[in-house]
Write a protein that holds these residues in place. Structure first.
Motif, PDB file in Angstrom:
ATOM      1  N   CYS A   4     -20.736 -10.604   2.019  1.00 54.79           N
ATOM      2  CA  CYS A   4     -19.672  -9.777   1.467  1.00 54.79           C
ATOM      3  C   CYS A   4     -18.659  -9.472   2.565  1.00 54.79           C
ATOM      4  O   CYS A   4     -19.045  -9.163   3.691  1.00 54.79           O
ATOM      5  CB  CYS A   4     -20.241  -8.476   0.912  1.00 54.79           C
ATOM      6  SG  CYS A   4     -21.345  -8.730  -0.490  1.00 54.79           S
ATOM      7  N   GLY A   5     -17.392  -9.580   2.232  1.00 57.79           N
ATOM      8  CA  GLY A   5     -16.360  -9.299   3.223  1.00 57.79           C
ATOM      9  C   GLY A   5     -15.017  -9.066   2.561  1.00 57.79           C
ATOM     10  O   GLY A   5     -14.867  -9.227   1.345  1.00 57.79           O
ATOM     11  N   ASN A   6     -14.046  -8.688   3.360  1.00 57.50           N
ATOM     12  CA  ASN A   6     -12.701  -8.452   2.847  1.00 57.50           C
ATOM     13  C   ASN A   6     -12.004  -9.752   2.468  1.00 57.50           C
ATOM     14  O   ASN A   6     -11.120  -9.767   1.619  1.00 57.50           O
ATOM     15  CB  ASN A   6     -11.860  -7.698   3.885  1.00 57.50           C
ATOM     16  CG  ASN A   6     -12.368  -6.280   4.079  1.00 57.50           C
ATOM     17  OD1 ASN A   6     -12.795  -5.629   3.140  1.00 57.50           O
ATOM     18  ND2 ASN A   6     -12.343  -5.812   5.313  1.00 57.50           N
ATOM     19  N   TYR A   7     -12.379 -10.844   3.122  1.00 56.98           N
ATOM     20  CA  TYR A   7     -11.774 -12.139   2.836  1.00 56.98           C
ATOM     21  C   TYR A   7     -12.787 -13.235   3.126  1.00 56.98           C
ATOM     22  O   TYR A   7     -13.794 -13.014   3.784  1.00 56.98           O
ATOM     23  CB  TYR A   7     -10.506 -12.350   3.676  1.00 56.98           C
ATOM     24  CG  TYR A   7     -10.751 -12.257   5.161  1.00 56.98           C
ATOM     25  CD1 TYR A   7     -11.073 -13.392   5.903  1.00 56.98           C
ATOM     26  CD2 TYR A   7     -10.682 -11.037   5.823  1.00 56.98           C
ATOM     27  CE1 TYR A   7     -11.309 -13.313   7.260  1.00 56.98           C
ATOM     28  CE2 TYR A   7     -10.912 -10.950   7.178  1.00 56.98           C
ATOM     29  CZ  TYR A   7     -11.228 -12.084   7.888  1.00 56.98           C
ATOM     30  OH  TYR A   7     -11.473 -12.001   9.238  1.00 56.98           O
ATOM     31  N   CYS A   8     -12.524 -14.426   2.616  1.00 56.13           N
ATOM     32  CA  CYS A   8     -13.398 -15.578   2.857  1.00 56.13           C
ATOM     33  C   CYS A   8     -12.752 -16.475   3.913  1.00 56.13           C
ATOM     34  O   CYS A   8     -11.529 -16.593   3.982  1.00 56.13           O
ATOM     35  CB  CYS A   8     -13.598 -16.370   1.573  1.00 56.13           C
ATOM     36  SG  CYS A   8     -14.445 -15.435   0.274  1.00 56.13           S
ATOM     37  N   TYR A   9     -13.574 -17.083   4.742  1.00 53.59           N
ATOM     38  CA  TYR A   9     -13.083 -18.001   5.764  1.00 53.59           C
ATOM     39  C   TYR A   9     -12.681 -19.333   5.131  1.00 53.59           C
ATOM     40  O   TYR A   9     -12.920 -19.579   3.952  1.00 53.59           O
ATOM     41  CB  TYR A   9     -14.151 -18.228   6.828  1.00 53.59           C
ATOM     42  CG  TYR A   9     -14.502 -16.976   7.599  1.00 53.59           C
ATOM     43  CD1 TYR A   9     -13.553 -16.314   8.377  1.00 53.59           C
ATOM     44  CD2 TYR A   9     -15.780 -16.442   7.544  1.00 53.59           C
ATOM     45  CE1 TYR A   9     -13.871 -15.165   9.083  1.00 53.59           C
ATOM     46  CE2 TYR A   9     -16.105 -15.289   8.243  1.00 53.59           C
ATOM     47  CZ  TYR A   9     -15.155 -14.658   9.007  1.00 53.59           C
ATOM     48  OH  TYR A   9     -15.464 -13.523   9.696  1.00 53.59           O
ATOM     49  N   LYS A  10     -12.097 -20.235   5.931  1.00 56.75           N
ATOM     50  CA  LYS A  10     -11.632 -21.528   5.419  1.00 56.75           C
ATOM     51  C   LYS A  10     -12.766 -22.366   4.843  1.00 56.75           C
ATOM     52  O   LYS A  10     -12.570 -23.104   3.895  1.00 56.75           O
ATOM     53  CB  LYS A  10     -10.933 -22.317   6.530  1.00 56.75           C
ATOM     54  CG  LYS A  10      -9.582 -21.783   6.902  1.00 56.75           C
ATOM     55  CD  LYS A  10      -8.937 -22.669   7.958  1.00 56.75           C
ATOM     56  CE  LYS A  10      -7.570 -22.152   8.329  1.00 56.75           C
ATOM     57  NZ  LYS A  10      -6.925 -22.986   9.364  1.00 56.75           N
ATOM     58  N   ASN A  11     -13.958 -22.269   5.424  1.00 55.68           N
ATOM     59  CA  ASN A  11     -15.073 -23.088   4.963  1.00 55.68           C
ATOM     60  C   ASN A  11     -15.922 -22.363   3.911  1.00 55.68           C
ATOM     61  O   ASN A  11     -17.045 -22.755   3.655  1.00 55.68           O
ATOM     62  CB  ASN A  11     -15.945 -23.513   6.143  1.00 55.68           C
ATOM     63  CG  ASN A  11     -16.604 -22.318   6.812  1.00 55.68           C
ATOM     64  OD1 ASN A  11     -16.126 -21.189   6.713  1.00 55.68           O
ATOM     65  ND2 ASN A  11     -17.702 -22.566   7.500  1.00 55.68           N
ATOM     66  N   GLU A  12     -15.377 -21.317   3.292  1.00 55.60           N
ATOM     67  CA  GLU A  12     -16.109 -20.549   2.295  1.00 55.60           C
ATOM     68  C   GLU A  12     -15.318 -20.483   0.992  1.00 55.60           C
ATOM     69  O   GLU A  12     -14.108 -20.652   0.983  1.00 55.60           O
ATOM     70  CB  GLU A  12     -16.361 -19.116   2.786  1.00 55.60           C
ATOM     71  CG  GLU A  12     -17.252 -19.039   3.992  1.00 55.60           C
ATOM     72  CD  GLU A  12     -17.421 -17.620   4.488  1.00 55.60           C
ATOM     73  OE1 GLU A  12     -18.454 -17.351   5.099  1.00 55.60           O
ATOM     74  OE2 GLU A  12     -16.508 -16.792   4.284  1.00 55.60           O
ATOM     75  N   GLU A  13     -16.040 -20.250  -0.107  1.00 57.03           N
ATOM     76  CA  GLU A  13     -15.384 -20.078  -1.390  1.00 57.03           C
ATOM     77  C   GLU A  13     -15.818 -18.765  -2.011  1.00 57.03           C
ATOM     78  O   GLU A  13     -16.925 -18.279  -1.764  1.00 57.03           O
ATOM     79  CB  GLU A  13     -15.719 -21.234  -2.331  1.00 57.03           C
ATOM     80  CG  GLU A  13     -17.186 -21.347  -2.700  1.00 57.03           C
ATOM     81  CD  GLU A  13     -17.460 -22.528  -3.610  1.00 57.03           C
ATOM     82  OE1 GLU A  13     -16.496 -23.057  -4.192  1.00 57.03           O
ATOM     83  OE2 GLU A  13     -18.625 -22.909  -3.728  1.00 57.03           O
ATOM     84  N   LEU A  14     -14.936 -18.193  -2.805  1.00 55.01           N
ATOM     85  CA  LEU A  14     -15.194 -16.929  -3.481  1.00 55.01           C
ATOM     86  C   LEU A  14     -16.076 -17.193  -4.691  1.00 55.01           C
ATOM     87  O   LEU A  14     -15.744 -18.029  -5.529  1.00 55.01           O
ATOM     88  CB  LEU A  14     -13.869 -16.288  -3.905  1.00 55.01           C
ATOM     89  CG  LEU A  14     -13.956 -15.025  -4.732  1.00 55.01           C
ATOM     90  CD1 LEU A  14     -14.557 -13.889  -3.912  1.00 55.01           C
ATOM     91  CD2 LEU A  14     -12.586 -14.633  -5.240  1.00 55.01           C
ATOM     92  N   THR A  15     -17.216 -16.513  -4.784  1.00 59.52           N
ATOM     93  CA  THR A  15     -18.124 -16.719  -5.906  1.00 59.52           C
ATOM     94  C   THR A  15     -18.279 -15.485  -6.775  1.00 59.52           C
ATOM     95  O   THR A  15     -18.875 -15.566  -7.836  1.00 59.52           O
ATOM     96  CB  THR A  15     -19.519 -17.144  -5.413  1.00 59.52           C
ATOM     97  OG1 THR A  15     -20.022 -16.119  -4.553  1.00 59.52           O
ATOM     98  CG2 THR A  15     -19.463 -18.453  -4.677  1.00 59.52           C
ATOM     99  N   GLY A  16     -17.783 -14.352  -6.341  1.00 55.63           N
ATOM    100  CA  GLY A  16     -17.900 -13.129  -7.119  1.00 55.63           C
ATOM    101  C   GLY A  16     -17.463 -11.938  -6.294  1.00 55.63           C
ATOM    102  O   GLY A  16     -16.855 -12.078  -5.243  1.00 55.63           O
TER     103      GLY A  16
END
Length: 66
Positions: A33-45
């Motif tokens: 969980c974080g304020n934003y996702c990094y380049k190698n991550e995707e938002l899942t919920g």
């Protein structure tokens, strides 16, 4: 009294330390969980407190076969 002062000092020094072990986890503990996702991550919920649940993108496994 000395023990209390020692423990207080230790807790105050450790408070700002960021450790992934204490971060909130999501998606069956595979995400973070974080304020934003990094380049190698995707938002899942979404997590509690309006944070984003980010999961590392896995490569599809396809290679260049000749």
């Amino acid at each position: 009294m000395k023990t209390f002062l020692f423990l207080s000092a230790v807790l105050l020094l450790l408070a700002p330390a960021k450790n992934a072990f204490f971060d909130e986890k999501c998606l069956k503990l595979n995400g973070r969980c974080g304020n934003y996702c990094y380049k190698n991550e995707e938002l899942t919920g979404l997590c509690q407190r309006g944070l984003k649940c980010c999961v590392t993108i896995q490569p599809c496994g396809r290679g260049d076969y000749e």
